[in-house]
Design a protein around this motif. Structure first.
Motif, PDB file in Angstrom:
ATOM      1  N   MET A 139       4.032   7.450 -12.587  1.00 44.90           N
ATOM      2  CA  MET A 139       2.942   6.551 -12.227  1.00 44.90           C
ATOM      3  C   MET A 139       3.513   5.337 -11.493  1.00 44.90           C
ATOM      4  O   MET A 139       4.576   4.846 -11.834  1.00 44.90           O
ATOM      5  CB  MET A 139       2.224   6.042 -13.480  1.00 44.90           C
ATOM      6  CG  MET A 139       1.650   7.103 -14.396  1.00 44.90           C
ATOM      7  SD  MET A 139       0.249   7.994 -13.696  1.00 44.90           S
ATOM      8  CE  MET A 139      -0.899   6.664 -13.336  1.00 44.90           C
ATOM      9  N   ALA A 140       2.754   4.887 -10.478  1.00 44.09           N
ATOM     10  CA  ALA A 140       3.116   3.638  -9.819  1.00 44.09           C
ATOM     11  C   ALA A 140       1.858   2.792  -9.773  1.00 44.09           C
ATOM     12  O   ALA A 140       0.774   3.325  -9.560  1.00 44.09           O
ATOM     13  CB  ALA A 140       3.616   3.918  -8.405  1.00 44.09           C
ATOM     14  N   ASN A 141       1.975   1.503 -10.009  1.00 42.58           N
ATOM     15  CA  ASN A 141       0.761   0.713  -9.821  1.00 42.58           C
ATOM     16  C   ASN A 141       1.033  -0.518  -8.993  1.00 42.58           C
ATOM     17  O   ASN A 141       2.110  -1.107  -9.033  1.00 42.58           O
ATOM     18  CB  ASN A 141       0.061   0.410 -11.147  1.00 42.58           C
ATOM     19  CG  ASN A 141       0.581  -0.825 -11.817  1.00 42.58           C
ATOM     20  OD1 ASN A 141       0.315  -1.926 -11.375  1.00 42.58           O
ATOM     21  ND2 ASN A 141       1.340  -0.614 -12.884  1.00 42.58           N
ATOM     22  N   SER A 142       0.029  -0.833  -8.181  1.00 42.86           N
ATOM     23  CA  SER A 142       0.184  -1.905  -7.218  1.00 42.86           C
ATOM     24  C   SER A 142      -1.214  -2.257  -6.687  1.00 42.86           C
ATOM     25  O   SER A 142      -2.212  -1.908  -7.298  1.00 42.86           O
ATOM     26  CB  SER A 142       1.095  -1.421  -6.102  1.00 42.86           C
ATOM     27  OG  SER A 142       1.243  -2.429  -5.146  1.00 42.86           O
ATOM     28  N   TYR A 143      -1.259  -2.910  -5.524  1.00 42.15           N
ATOM     29  CA  TYR A 143      -2.551  -3.192  -4.913  1.00 42.15           C
ATOM     30  C   TYR A 143      -2.968  -2.014  -4.050  1.00 42.15           C
ATOM     31  O   TYR A 143      -2.118  -1.213  -3.644  1.00 42.15           O
ATOM     32  CB  TYR A 143      -2.464  -4.466  -4.060  1.00 42.15           C
ATOM     33  CG  TYR A 143      -1.912  -5.628  -4.836  1.00 42.15           C
ATOM     34  CD1 TYR A 143      -2.572  -6.059  -5.995  1.00 42.15           C
ATOM     35  CD2 TYR A 143      -0.744  -6.268  -4.464  1.00 42.15           C
ATOM     36  CE1 TYR A 143      -2.071  -7.110  -6.737  1.00 42.15           C
ATOM     37  CE2 TYR A 143      -0.240  -7.320  -5.197  1.00 42.15           C
ATOM     38  CZ  TYR A 143      -0.909  -7.748  -6.337  1.00 42.15           C
ATOM     39  OH  TYR A 143      -0.415  -8.768  -7.086  1.00 42.15           O
ATOM     40  N   SER A 144      -4.226  -1.959  -3.753  1.00 46.30           N
ATOM     41  CA  SER A 144      -4.765  -0.818  -3.006  1.00 46.30           C
ATOM     42  C   SER A 144      -3.954  -0.484  -1.760  1.00 46.30           C
ATOM     43  O   SER A 144      -3.510   0.649  -1.576  1.00 46.30           O
ATOM     44  CB  SER A 144      -6.201  -1.107  -2.591  1.00 46.30           C
ATOM     45  OG  SER A 144      -6.989  -1.293  -3.741  1.00 46.30           O
TER      46      SER A 144
END
Lengths: 290, 290
Positions: free
Chosen positions: B126-131
């Motif tokens: 999983m990676a999370n960031s801004y759109s």
DNA sequence: TTTTCATATAAGTTCTCCTTATAACTGTTG
DNA sequence: CAACAGTTATAAGGAGAACTTATATGAAAA
């Protein structure tokens, strides 16, 4: 294996160039051939390997995974072919020779030196043992060549004479020699001979036995050089190989007895497998000896 | 490459079986074909590979050296094919998802759990960031899928709506609510909103701005869950996603304000490359979500 | 000797793979 | 905007490699 190996060759180049048309040029085939081949491959494997984009093509994830394996395979084959080339050109390989110490020292050594100088990349391996043992090494593939005293024969082997040798009797320089010795007279001398199991000794015994003469050496030694040394210091009369005592005879360190009739000539033979071809390394050595 | 790769396949089997005829049976071709192929290979490589003996055949030294390389190559290809099979059957592979925390927690989590239970061999990343950042991850191939708030569009991507969401205003249980609020009235409430750069907030601002209403939140938070918590303890009125506050609404931890007209619906979208096919792992995940 | 079990060879046929030609599509350029 | 310069895809036909069948050859076993 789900598909023709040749497809992988094309797959490999195509992936490398990221382009059907470039790979086609490089492989000297048409772009169409590549396209068809890749389609075939994809359908054989049931996997899409390339993404067709405007500016050429890209490997899919699956394609990348396959590519790594194919790359490895092709490199491996290439290495194999290169290796064979090197073997053929004697830039690699090994030469396994079986020979007794005497033959090695007095006959092979100078050739080995030349050989190594000419083909420095070839690893040389020597084994020494008794004749029968050495022939076995050849038959088991553990030696390419064996150098043995002839006569000797074996169904599976070719044994070619490569050096004629003469057995002669020698004594020290101060020894008072007669003009000529009969075999019976020789038998009466204080003999220094090789041990019983050696081929030279067996050859000697056999010849004398045919004339009903028994040989009772005063001294038995294991090494040919000792025969010469012992004779030179007047411990007795040795039966040596003329060609191998050349230096000492010339220098007068030992002198030769004239025996009548002389012992029959015999040969040193080079033995190798009848049915298997010699390795390139061995072939070159045999060539050198001739 | 000096010869057709397919020859090596035949060479390999022949060497393994030490027999032309046995290899022929195994490869479902005639003995004659093998014989011709090996001859061709030997002549292409300029090397004798087999010794033909009475009881079948044996590899020559050169043949043995080649065999090792060919064996390695064929095993490598086999591995590659097996790997692809595994990927196809989801017994191997990885799934790389980019998504914000809120979406991950309230939407993806249950699917991820299912997915992992069904395909335990697939590694999930999983990676999370801004759109915008997440879309880039997809375009660079660093993520298979990105889950983002819509509307959003990109030339290279397909972004499919996969969940409709409603933005609603909620307050604590003791808050005295009116029958219905106009947007102007909402703007006057003590608002708790997400930070300005979040897509939810931008969506909200944009809608209110179209009606010339400015939003001046009392509190700005970074995490959706805090919106609910803060509202529940009467710090103000939060704008939350109805579907993500379902539990709290049902339990009465927060209550919903009736706003007229309601905010337009929007969606969470699933983004992936337009031109590249999804990996099997990603395909299965998308399937699961539908 | 004959038989058996290998591989080698010859000749003809099948069918794969490649070529040519063309289409379809995209991005570029005058 | 049309023509062009790049891709890859597709269709059809032809060349030739690779395979098959049949037979030869040779060595070992019976």
């Amino acid at each position: 294996m789900k598909t023709k190996l040749d497809y992988y060759r094309i797959f490999y180049e195509t992936a490398r160039f990221q382009s059907f048309s470039t790979a086609a040029q490089h492989l000297y085939i048409s772009q169409s051939a590549i396209s068809q081949c890749i389609h075939q491959l994809e359908s054989d494997l049931n996997v899409q390997l390339f993404v067709r984009t405007r500016r050429g093509i890209t490997l899919t994830n699956e394609g990348k995974i396959l590519f790594l394996k194919v790359e490895n395979a092709i490199n491996s084959i290439d290495q194999g072919e290169k290796q064979l080339e090197k073997l053929r050109h004697l830039e690699s390989g090994e030469l396994k020779i079986a020979a007794g110490d005497t033959i090695t020292t007095h006959f092979l050594l100078k050739y080995l030196e030349d050989y190594h100088a000419t083909y420095p990349e070839i690893r040389i391996e020597m084994a020494n043992s008794y004749s029968s043992q050495m022939l076995n090494l050849v038959k088991e593939g553990k030696a390419d060549l064996a150098f043995v005293n002839m006569p000797l024969s074996d169904d599976e082997l070719i044994i070619e004479p490569c050096l004629e040798i003469d057995d002669v009797f020698v004594c020290g320089p101060d020894f008072e020699t007669k003009e000529s010795y009969s075999w019976e007279e020789v038998a009466e001398l204080p003999l220094i001979l090789l041990e019983k199991h050696s081929s030279s000794r067996r050859f000697l015994d056999k010849n004398f036995k045919e004339k009903n003469i028994a040989l009772n050496p005063q001294i038995e030694v294991a090494v040919h050089d000792l025969l010469i040394r012992f004779a030179s210091i007047h411990l007795g009369v040795s039966c040596v190989i003329e060609q191998f005592a050349k230096v000492e005879l010339e220098k007068g360190i030992v002198q030769r007895l004239s025996v009548n009739p002389p012992l029959p000539k015999r040969s040193i033979g080079c033995a190798y497998l009848k049915n298997a071809p010699l390795s390139y390394a061995a072939k070159a050595f045999v060539e050198m000896i001739k």
